[in-house]
Design an enzyme around this catalytic site. Structure first.
Site, PDB file in Angstrom:
ATOM      1  N   GLN A   1     -97.079  21.417-142.624  1.00 16.91           N
ATOM      2  CA  GLN A   1     -96.936  20.006-142.951  1.00 16.91           C
ATOM      3  C   GLN A   1     -97.889  19.690-144.113  1.00 16.91           C
ATOM      4  O   GLN A   1     -99.092  19.946-144.012  1.00 16.91           O
ATOM      5  CB  GLN A   1     -97.306  19.118-141.772  1.00 16.91           C
ATOM      6  CG  GLN A   1     -97.207  17.629-142.077  1.00 16.91           C
ATOM      7  CD  GLN A   1     -97.802  16.787-140.970  1.00 16.91           C
ATOM      8  OE1 GLN A   1     -98.571  15.861-141.235  1.00 16.91           O
ATOM      9  NE2 GLN A   1     -97.485  17.114-139.748  1.00 16.91           N
TER      10      GLN A   1
ATOM     11  N   LYS B   1    -112.229  22.193-103.885  1.00 19.45           N
ATOM     12  CA  LYS B   1    -112.190  22.051-102.431  1.00 19.45           C
ATOM     13  C   LYS B   1    -112.371  20.610-102.051  1.00 19.45           C
ATOM     14  O   LYS B   1    -113.215  19.916-102.607  1.00 19.45           O
ATOM     15  CB  LYS B   1    -113.334  22.887-101.835  1.00 19.45           C
ATOM     16  CG  LYS B   1    -113.536  22.661-100.366  1.00 19.45           C
ATOM     17  CD  LYS B   1    -114.946  22.956 -99.901  1.00 19.45           C
ATOM     18  CE  LYS B   1    -115.894  21.792-100.115  1.00 19.45           C
ATOM     19  NZ  LYS B   1    -115.569  20.619 -99.274  1.00 19.45           N
TER      20      LYS B   1
ATOM     21  N   MET C   1    -131.382  24.668-106.235  1.00 15.04           N
ATOM     22  CA  MET C   1    -130.904  23.301-106.371  1.00 15.04           C
ATOM     23  C   MET C   1    -131.468  22.767-107.682  1.00 15.04           C
ATOM     24  O   MET C   1    -132.392  21.985-107.711  1.00 15.04           O
ATOM     25  CB  MET C   1    -131.397  22.457-105.203  1.00 15.04           C
ATOM     26  CG  MET C   1    -130.834  22.739-103.836  1.00 15.04           C
ATOM     27  SD  MET C   1    -130.068  24.305-103.498  1.00 15.04           S
ATOM     28  CE  MET C   1    -128.925  23.799-102.245  1.00 15.04           C
TER      29      MET C   1
ATOM     30  N   CYS D   1    -119.487  19.933 -97.315  1.00 17.22           N
ATOM     31  CA  CYS D   1    -120.173  20.399 -98.544  1.00 17.22           C
ATOM     32  C   CYS D   1    -120.606  21.845 -98.383  1.00 17.22           C
ATOM     33  O   CYS D   1    -120.595  22.630 -99.324  1.00 17.22           O
ATOM     34  CB  CYS D   1    -121.405  19.539 -98.805  1.00 17.22           C
ATOM     35  SG  CYS D   1    -121.080  17.787 -98.842  1.00 17.22           S
TER      36      CYS D   1
END
Ligand code: 3NM
Ligand code: IFP
Length: 541
Positions: free
Chosen positions: A43, A369, A294, A468
């Protein structure tokens, strides 16, 4: 030369721009190198060129395209397209209206239209098959090429929504290309994730400007794009994605192997999760011989992702800043390590829906999940779900199986729907993708799906972070497995392990307090014993 419309190859669509040419390169040389390396349609888009110059360029480029038997489309300038008898025109939403364009260029020219919103597809459907032949869907990602863009990036999910609109309006005559910020580092994900929900349509091609026009070697750039398009495989995780839909249903046999690998490899499972889950999830992960961290520090996600046998669990019940979560998803995708996504409370509030959709659009997940409510909402069923409850809030099994398969297919992932029965479906299609080609022969196969049934464990709902912590279990097995193992089988094994530990714990608990302690004990014990003894029943659908 007139191209047969439904034989046009939109797969690698070059849109030109002379304002970004590197030193020593010309519009002609870049287009020629690109044509020699697999560009299938061109194009000419020169927003600022004077008409006389534009026509000279158009005639030159037209000769070049004819040499390669590739269609030449003129952007915006219908007069120039008519003057040189180009193969077609492309107009944007603010350019000449489509019915006028079609009237001027006649029925045989290719007419392209820029589309950014599903409601523009409605207009397309109203016009019917004689007007627009293809649409440019964009912009997919941010781009500097388009000046003063009126649209914000829609991501691969946004493209999929446009494809859904085409399917829902029965617009099967129109082909599609994705455009906007497309480069080798993101094209495989776009090709893999851009599908209509019914599986009958993906995009017909990708369109680039700067990746080729600004390239020091336009030929190499085009070749890279061509190879990605033809490769048809997106290796988003370094586990063995399996195309076969027949699985070795004797899951307990390879579960033993999986647990041995986790014990040996001691995976690092990074949790980005809610505060309530952090402590319990860490203990569950330790019980599985894995190493929890964590961490929500943006600066360290790359280091953690590079740790051998790393895995990431994203649980959106957390209040972690979005940019940290996105950085983590990007880091683990980049090193192709598994990510488990748990869209906590997906249907609860608009805030959560927006947050989860943003994250789901930001990368590729090995496993998604959720509980029945979350999965039904992700599958878009929740609205239609009124009144089909089988009994007291439990949904009909067939609905849950269908919803789990929808989520698996839509997000190209292993989907887990937890409840009294656990449903697991594999929507990864082995990591393969293919362009649409107008034949619309691609129908969504019934995806592999299994049901793990182990009786109801009411106490599971009475402790915090029980759902969890299934995420922690899945992430441990995905992270600890050797790279020749298959994600679907690993997720099934994790669900079996977690479910059985829950059942055993509930048999000897006096209440929810002892149950949460017993759950860790039983996981610890099952993890170290032979699954042949404890594996629950599995039904393959
Ligand atoms: C020409 C154009 N149209 C877009 C749209 O969203 O409709 S984005 C775009 C520019 C795409 O350039 P690059 O490949 O360099 O990102
Ligand atoms: C604005 C545009 C959007 N899309 C396309 C194409 F990809 F070619 F369809 N071209 C454009 N000029």
């Amino acid at each position: 030369m007139v191209f047969i419309k439904n034989e046009v190859d939109y797969s690698l669509y070059l849109v030109t721009d002379s304002t970004m040419l590197p030193e020593g390169k010309t519009l002609y040389s870049q287009v020629e190198d690109a044509l020699e390396n697999g560009v299938s349609i061109v194009q000419l888009r020169e927003k600022d060129a004077e008409t006389k110059i534009f026509i000279q360029e158009a005639i030159e480029i037209q000769k070049l395209c004819q040499k390669f038997d590739v269609p030449l489309i003129i952007n915006d300038r219908i007069d120039v397209a008519l003057a040189i008898d180009a193969d077609g025109v492309h107009v944007g939403q603010d350019d000449m209206p489509i019915p006028m364009v079609r009237k001027l260029v006649g029925p045989n020219k290719i007419v392209g239209w820029s589309v950014g919103y599903p409601q523009e597809v409605e207009q397309l459907a109203q016009w019917g098959p004689d007007y627009v032949d293809y649409i440019g869907i964009g912009m997919v990602f941010p781009t500097d090429t388009k000046k003063n863009p009126k649209k914000s990036p829609m991501g691969p999910r946004g493209v999929a929504r446009i494809l859904d609109a085409l399917e829902n309006h029965g617009v099967d005559w129109c082909r599609t290309v994705a455009i906007g910020g497309l480069h080798p580092d993101n094209i495989s994900r776009v090709l893999y994730q851009c599908n209509s929900g019914n599986g009958r349509r993906s995009i017909d091609g990708i369109s680039v400007v700067s990746d080729i026009m600004a390239a020091k070697n336009a030929g190499t750039a085009a070749k890279n794009l061509r190879d990605l398009l033809d490769k048809g495989y997106y290796s988003f995780v370094n586990l063995q994605l399996s195309i076969s839909t027949i699985y070795d249903v004797d899951f307990s046999s390879h579960t033993k192997r999986f647990l041995e690998q986790v014990a040996k490899n001691r995976p690092l499972v990074q949790h980005i999760t809610n505060k309530v889950h952090q402590n319990f999830g860490a203990n569950i992960t330790l019980a599985l011989g894995s190493s929890p961290i964590m961490s929500e520090i943006k600066e360290e996600v790359n280091d953690l992702a590079h740790v051998p046998h790393s895995a990431l669990l994203v649980n959106t019940g957390s209040v972690t800043p979005l940019d940290v979560v996105k950085a983590a998803i990007e880091a683990y995708n980049c090193v192709r390590r598994p990510i488990v996504f748990d869209p906590v409370g997906y249907s609860a509030t608009t805030t959560r829906i927006v947050l989860n959709n943003t994250l789901l659009a930001s990368g590729q997940f090995t496993c998604v999940k959720g509980n029945t409510g979350e999965i039904l909402s992700l599958a878009g069923f929740s609205g239609k779900m009124r009144g089909v409850d089988a009994h007291d809030g439990n949904f009909d099994k067939d609905i849950l199986i269908q919803a789990t398969r929808e989520v698996a297919f839509r997000f190209r992932t292993v989907a887990v729907c937890t409840g009294e029965l656990d449903f697991i479906a594999d929507g990864t299609l082995g990591g393969t993708y293919s362009l649409s080609d107008g034949t619309r022969d691609r129908v969504l196969e019934d995806l592999p799906c299994v049901v793990v049934s182990n009786g109801s464990i009411p106490l599971m709902g009475d402790i915090t972070a029980s759902g969890c912590s299934l995420g922690s279990t899945i992430a441990s097995l995905l992270g600890g497995a050797n790279s020749d193992e298959n994600p679907f089988e690993l997720v099934v094994a994790a669900v079996m392990l977690y479910k059985e530990a829950g059942r055993l714990a509930s048999l000897i608990s006096e209440g929810s307090g002892s149950f949460s302690v017993q759950l860790i004990d039983k996981l610890h014990n099952c993890f170290r014993s032979n699954p042949r003894i404890w594996a629950p029943k599995i039904e393959t659908l």
